[in-house]
Design a protein around this motif. Structure first.
Motif, mmCIF file in Angstrom:
data_model
loop_
_atom_site.group_PDB
_atom_site.id
_atom_site.type_symbol
_atom_site.label_atom_id
_atom_site.label_comp_id
_atom_site.label_asym_id
_atom_site.label_seq_id
_atom_site.Cartn_x
_atom_site.Cartn_y
_atom_site.Cartn_z
ATOM 1 N N CYS A 23 18.491 36.138 23.351
ATOM 2 C CA CYS A 23 18.874 36.816 24.578
ATOM 3 C C CYS A 23 17.743 36.402 25.464
ATOM 4 O O CYS A 23 16.321 36.471 25.262
ATOM 5 C CB CYS A 23 19.102 38.238 24.559
ATOM 6 N N SER A 54 24.051 37.273 32.961
ATOM 7 C CA SER A 54 22.807 36.396 33.396
ATOM 8 C C SER A 54 23.336 34.701 33.707
ATOM 9 O O SER A 54 22.762 34.079 34.309
ATOM 10 C CB SER A 54 21.711 36.440 32.620
ATOM 11 N N GLU A 76 23.003 37.452 23.613
ATOM 12 C CA GLU A 76 23.689 37.121 24.746
ATOM 13 C C GLU A 76 24.535 35.619 24.573
ATOM 14 O O GLU A 76 23.737 34.527 24.117
ATOM 15 C CB GLU A 76 22.842 36.870 25.948
ATOM 16 N N THR A 128 28.670 40.255 27.680
ATOM 17 C CA THR A 128 27.565 39.612 28.237
ATOM 18 C C THR A 128 26.681 40.521 29.545
ATOM 19 O O THR A 128 27.357 41.217 30.060
ATOM 20 C CB THR A 128 28.501 38.424 29.234
ATOM 21 N N ASN A 129 25.537 40.142 29.519
ATOM 22 C CA ASN A 129 24.777 40.523 30.558
ATOM 23 C C ASN A 129 24.927 40.075 32.069
ATOM 24 O O ASN A 129 24.305 40.517 32.826
ATOM 25 C CB ASN A 129 23.061 40.665 30.253
#
Length: 224
Positions: A35, A107, A79, A104-105
């Motif tokens: 991640c 990013s 991630e 998902t984050n």
């Protein structure tokens, strides 16, 4: 289908069956290693800090054995979008007939854009870590602008889309949550915002201590 998938081991492990993580679908979860954020409340430190154990081909072999038995595949982690071949992999998964959900984050909006443009994702669950004022403290990154780009993509997405936040009383107060809600509403997000209160019964990435749910007067399961 497999020719453009590089060698490597991006998948830490597989949960072979879930009825919870992909609502209304029988599914499995692929836990992607690594991640690019370091959120202290993360429940999966071994996945975030660990190395993958299964290759793309290993994961596809498993999925081929589940054709006609499962409906969906969840890309989680870690991630999933940090892995360069995830779009090619999603293409292969869709060719097997599965629906795809990504956790998902936000990013990597470029990856999310590619997945949407090619019709390779059916459900996006986006983690809303914080507004900019606390984003670096929580994630140890300065990636809020990328998150916002991913949020904008989600708002235009024709498939299923949700926003969710993990709440720890040492990081958020009622005012913070109200500001975050205002931000989402002004962006045009009119669906449920899922709020998950931090659970202190698991090993986590950081050292946050206990979180007091009583610090928040509003119900923390969701806001609609």
């Amino acid at each position: 289908m497999l020719n453009n998938l590089e060698k490597g081991r991006p998948v830490y492990s597989i949960s072979p069956f879930t009825l919870l993580d992909f609502p209304d679908r029988t599914a499995c979860i692929l836990w992607f290693a690594g991640c690019n954020m370091r959120c202290g409340y993360c429940y999966n430190p071994e996945i975030v800090l660990g190395k993958g154990r299964l290759s793309w081909i290993d994961a596809l072999d498993f999925l081929q054995s589940r054709v006609n038995l499962l409906e969906g595949v969840v890309f989680s982690g870690g991630e999933c979008t940090i892995h360069p071949q995830v779009v090619s992999f999603a293409r292969a998964v869709k060719q097997l007939g599965f629906e795809v959900k990504i956790d998902t984050n936000g990013s990597r909006p470029d990856v999310i854009h590619s997945l949407i443009q090619e019709g390779l994702v059916d459900y996006i669950a986006l983690d809303f870590k914080s507004l900019p004022i606390k984003f670096e403290m929580i994630t140890k990154t300065r990636l809020f602008q990328r998150f916002e780009q991913s949020l904008d993509l989600g708002l235009r997405f024709d498939g299923r889309f949700e926003v969710r936040t993990t709440v720890h009383s040492g990081q958020f107060n009622e005012w913070d949550l109200n500001q975050m809600e205002d931000f989402l509403r002004k962006k045009g997000y009119d669906k449920t915002w899922y709020l998950q209160h931090f659970r202190d019964d698991k090993v986590i990435l950081g050292d946050l201590g206990k979180s007091s749910k009583s610090s928040f007067s509003n119900q923390l399961e969701w806001r609609n």
